[in-house]
Design an enzyme around this catalytic site. Structure first.
Site, PDB file in Angstrom:
ATOM      1  N   ASP A 155      33.351  64.626  21.854  1.00  0.00           N
ATOM      2  CA  ASP A 155      34.193  63.469  20.816  1.00  0.00           C
ATOM      3  C   ASP A 155      33.556  62.610  19.841  1.00  0.00           C
ATOM      4  OD1 ASP A 155      36.054  63.655  23.759  1.00  0.00           O
ATOM      5  OD2 ASP A 155      37.699  62.749  22.998  1.00  0.00           O
ATOM      6  N   HIS A 194      44.954  61.667  20.767  1.00  0.00           N
ATOM      7  CA  HIS A 194      44.797  60.764  19.614  1.00  0.00           C
ATOM      8  C   HIS A 194      44.834  61.467  18.732  1.00  0.00           C
ATOM      9  CE1 HIS A 194      43.600  56.928  21.460  1.00  0.00           C
ATOM     10  NE2 HIS A 194      42.765  57.528  21.820  1.00  0.00           N
ATOM     11  N   HIS A 223      41.145  68.825  27.713  1.00  0.00           N
ATOM     12  CA  HIS A 223      40.890  67.170  27.716  1.00  0.00           C
ATOM     13  C   HIS A 223      41.399  66.224  27.920  1.00  0.00           C
ATOM     14  CE1 HIS A 223      39.990  63.915  24.130  1.00  0.00           C
ATOM     15  NE2 HIS A 223      41.510  63.640  24.479  1.00  0.00           N
ATOM     16  N   HIS A 256      35.007  60.650  26.810  1.00  0.00           N
ATOM     17  CA  HIS A 256      33.283  59.611  26.175  1.00  0.00           C
ATOM     18  C   HIS A 256      31.655  59.557  27.270  1.00  0.00           C
ATOM     19  CE1 HIS A 256      35.636  58.486  22.550  1.00  0.00           C
ATOM     20  NE2 HIS A 256      36.856  59.109  23.690  1.00  0.00           N
TER      21      HIS A 256
HETATM   22 FE   LIG Z   1      37.999  60.787  22.596  1.00  0.00          FE
HETATM   23 FE   LIG Z   2      41.663  61.663  24.381  1.00  0.00          FE
END
Ligand SMILES: [Fe+2]
Ligand SMILES: [Fe+2]
Length: 270
Positions: free
Chosen positions: A8, A68, A152, A179
């Site tokens: 990300d 997102h 994800h 992350h």
């Molecule tokens: Fe992310």
């Molecule tokens: Fe995410």
């Protein structure tokens, strides 16, 4: 085939790391394809048409996303016009955009699949069943020389399960969304490369890429506070270098990549 996959990209600092490091990495490791998860590229929330162009200009070939993806609403009418931008394949049928596509890389066909987990995340279609449906159409090592899956997801258990579920049928399953890079890069017994999370391309003096003081205060006070902003220090590019065999489509080597910012540097020995 040499593939660089990055986790990300968070905000400007993450985009700057891509700009600075992807072109020399491409050169250094003779990389054929660069795939990046860009769900947090626009100030931490979603991505825009302009930012897609910026990332392509740095030598990125394919963009994946996740929960997102729709945060910047302008991406909704755009996504069907951009064959290089994916959203999770197990979103409900009829959702704009595509969850997988075959890309031509120097005359060879590579399938990139974007999936999203369901544990501790939004209710979605079954990612295992969707993966089965997709790879029933594309056999690895025939017309398709490599299949890369960006999974994800929040839970390491769901990610590992999907890795083993796909083992021997895809070139790699790489996780995103947490992350933070995990130290479990490996080739599974059936020949599929796997890492639970690629980590973010962002400032690690932060709470998963966002400014730490307001993030801490949200935990401490349980109040929503202001809209979170990305941390602005130098980002660490976090990714994975994958080498696949064109004949079998399986992984030959998989190694983590970390450059810049605060995390210890890690460069493949090739
Ligand atoms: Fe992310
Ligand atoms: Fe995410």
């Amino acid at each position: 085939m040499n593939i660089l996959f990055c986790g990300d990209v968070v905000g400007r600092s993450g985009r700057d790391a891509i700009k600075r490091h992807v072109p020399p990495l491409r050169e250094m490791f003779a990389i054929d394809l660069v795939v990046i998860n860009a769900e947090n590229a626009a100030g931490g929330f979603g991505l825009t048409e302009r930012l897609c162009g910026e990332l392509y200009d740095c030598g990125v070939d394919i963009l994946t996303t996740g929960n997102h993806v729709w945060d910047q609403r302008q991406i909704i009418p755009y996504i069907d016009r951009d064959p290089r931008l994916l959203r999770p394949a197990n979103f409900p049928r009829g959702t704009p955009g595509a969850g997988w596509r075959v890309h031509q890389v120097g005359g060879r066909s590579v399938l990139v699949i974007n999936l999203m987990g369901r544990l501790f995340m939004d209710a979605l279609d079954d990612p295992f069943a969707r993966l089965d449906e997709i790879i029933a159409e594309y056999r690895l090592g025939t017309a398709i020389v490599a299949i890369l899956v960006d999974f994800h997801a929040e839970a390491s258990s769901e990610k590992m399960a999907l890795g083993h579920f796909a083992d021997g049928r895809v070139s790699a399953v790489f996780g995103t969304h947490c992350h933070v890079p995990t130290a479990d890069a490996q080739i599974l017994p059936g020949g599929t490369a796997y890492q639970t999370d690629a980590g973010m391309c962002g400032d690690y003096d932060s709470v998963i890429g966002m400014q730490k003081v307001p993030a801490i205060s949200r935990f401490v006070t349980k109040m929503p506070g202001e809209r979170p902003q990305p941390a602005e220090g130098e980002a660490t590019l976090c990714g994975i270098l994958l080498e696949t065999d064109d004949r079998s489509g399986l992984a030959r080597a998989v190694e983590p990549v970390r450059i810049g910012g605060r995390l210890a540097t890690c460069l493949p020995r090739r």
